[in-house]
Design an enzyme around this catalytic site. Structure first.
Site, PDB file in Angstrom:
ATOM      1  CG  PHE A  16      -0.329   0.454   2.498  1.00 13.03           C
ATOM      2  CD1 PHE A  16      -0.447   1.763   2.933  1.00 13.03           C
ATOM      3  CD2 PHE A  16       0.375  -0.445   3.292  1.00 13.03           C
ATOM      4  CE1 PHE A  16       0.116   2.179   4.135  1.00 13.03           C
ATOM      5  CE2 PHE A  16       0.943  -0.040   4.498  1.00 13.03           C
ATOM      6  CZ  PHE A  16       0.817   1.274   4.915  1.00 13.03           C
TER       7      PHE A  16
ATOM      8  CB  ILE B 222       8.527  -4.386   1.586  1.00 12.19           C
ATOM      9  CG1 ILE B 222       9.709  -4.944   0.799  1.00 12.19           C
ATOM     10  CG2 ILE B 222       7.195  -4.855   0.988  1.00 12.19           C
ATOM     11  CD1 ILE B 222       9.876  -6.442   0.944  1.00 12.19           C
ATOM     12  CE  LYS B 223       3.262   3.524   3.315  1.00  9.85           C
ATOM     13  NZ  LYS B 223       3.758   3.693   4.676  1.00  9.85           N
ATOM     14  CB  SER B 224       4.059  -5.509   3.400  1.00 16.32           C
ATOM     15  OG  SER B 224       4.075  -5.681   4.801  1.00 16.32           O
TER      16      SER B 224
END
Length: 287
Positions: free
Chosen positions: A33, A150-152
């Site tokens: 996101f 990582i924008k998980s």
């Protein structure tokens, strides 16, 4: 008027915006996101946000089914259709629905969700008087376990630290990395001012490369302030002249206390306030 939510090419009323309960984004936090801001009807640094979204997706082997150009257009259109002037935008890409097993090969139809809404993360008085934070016992994810760049959708690491902060009566909490060094806060990057220099942890500390962080570094350098990215510990925070946080939702917010210790004079400092003013000018003026 009901907010319109974009889901994979269509707009839905907020109450009708739904995806499958078998989506691996829900079941396993399997997706990525971006949090984005729009000011005066213009989306701030849209290209950088979209690029980071696609980089996060590539890192987890997730194929986003539309181009970056189409994603950017969908974000702009979603802000526009909701008639929002200033807005917070959440762009989400899930792995898609599948079985109850972990195997991502058994998923289909990654879902693209775009939400544009209002946001007020911190009360206005905190920008004037400053924020108090604590150091969380929950460590930042080890980069070899889940790279913080990582924008998980799996934000449980941040949430656990956030709970520690709220239980202590603080709206934010400082997170240390596996080496005991300062990384970032639960939703924001951290800066300090020491002897006229601006210091912040580097990427190797296990932080998210913040878009607002980068903008503030650019503004500081343009103002003639020396910016140093280096490893830091809590001693650096406790003995700083000033401290502030940066983030898409938070923008630039002063920190005046950490772990019960006043930072500097215990009030927002001149460098912080100047960078806050410069940032507010930037977001209104940048095309």
């Amino acid at each position: 008027m009901s907010l319109k939510i974009y889901i994979s090419g269509k707009l839905y009323d907020k109450a009708d915006a739904k995806i499958s309960v078998y989506d691996h984004g829900l079941l396993y936090g399997d997706g990525v996101f971006e949090g984005i801001r729009a000011y005066s009807g213009r989306v701030f640094r849209l290209t950088k946000h979209v690029e980071r979204l696609y980089e996060s997706a590539r890192s987890i082997h997730l194929e986003i089914p539309i181009s970056q150009e189409a994603m950017a257009k969908a974000i702009v259109d979603t802000v526009a259709v909701n008639g929002l002037d200033d807005a917070y935008v959440r762009a989400v890409v899930t792995r898609g629905s599948g079985s109850l097993g972990l195997d991502p090969r058994k998923t289909t139809d990654p879902q693209i969700i775009i939400i544009a809404d209002a946001i007020s993360l911190y009360p206005a008085e905190l920008y004037e008087h400053g924020l108090k934070i604590i150091t969380a016992g929950t460590q930042r994810n080890h980069p070899s376990a889940l790279n913080p760049r990582i924008k998980s959708l799996n934000y449980l690491n941040n949430i656990m630290a956030k709970i520690e902060g709220t239980n202590a009566g603080c709206l934010e909490a400082l997170m240390l990395n596996h080496k005991g060094e300062v990384a970032e806060c639960t939703g924001d990057n951290i800066f300090i001012v020491r002897r006229g220099e601006l210091l912040t942890p580097g990427i190797d500390a296990g932080i998210l490369e913040g878009i607002t962080r980068d903008a503030v570094i650019e503004l500081a350098r343009a103002a003639g302030i020396t910016v140093v990215e280096r490893s830091m510990d809590r001693h650096d925070i406790y003995t700083a002249d000033e401290c502030f946080l940066t983030g898409t939702a938070a923008e630039v917010i002063p920190v005046v206390e950490c772990d019960g210790r006043s930072i500097g004079l215990g009030k927002p400092g001149p460098v912080t306030l100047d960078l806050l003013r410069r940032f507010h000018s930037l977001v209104r003026e940048e095309p």
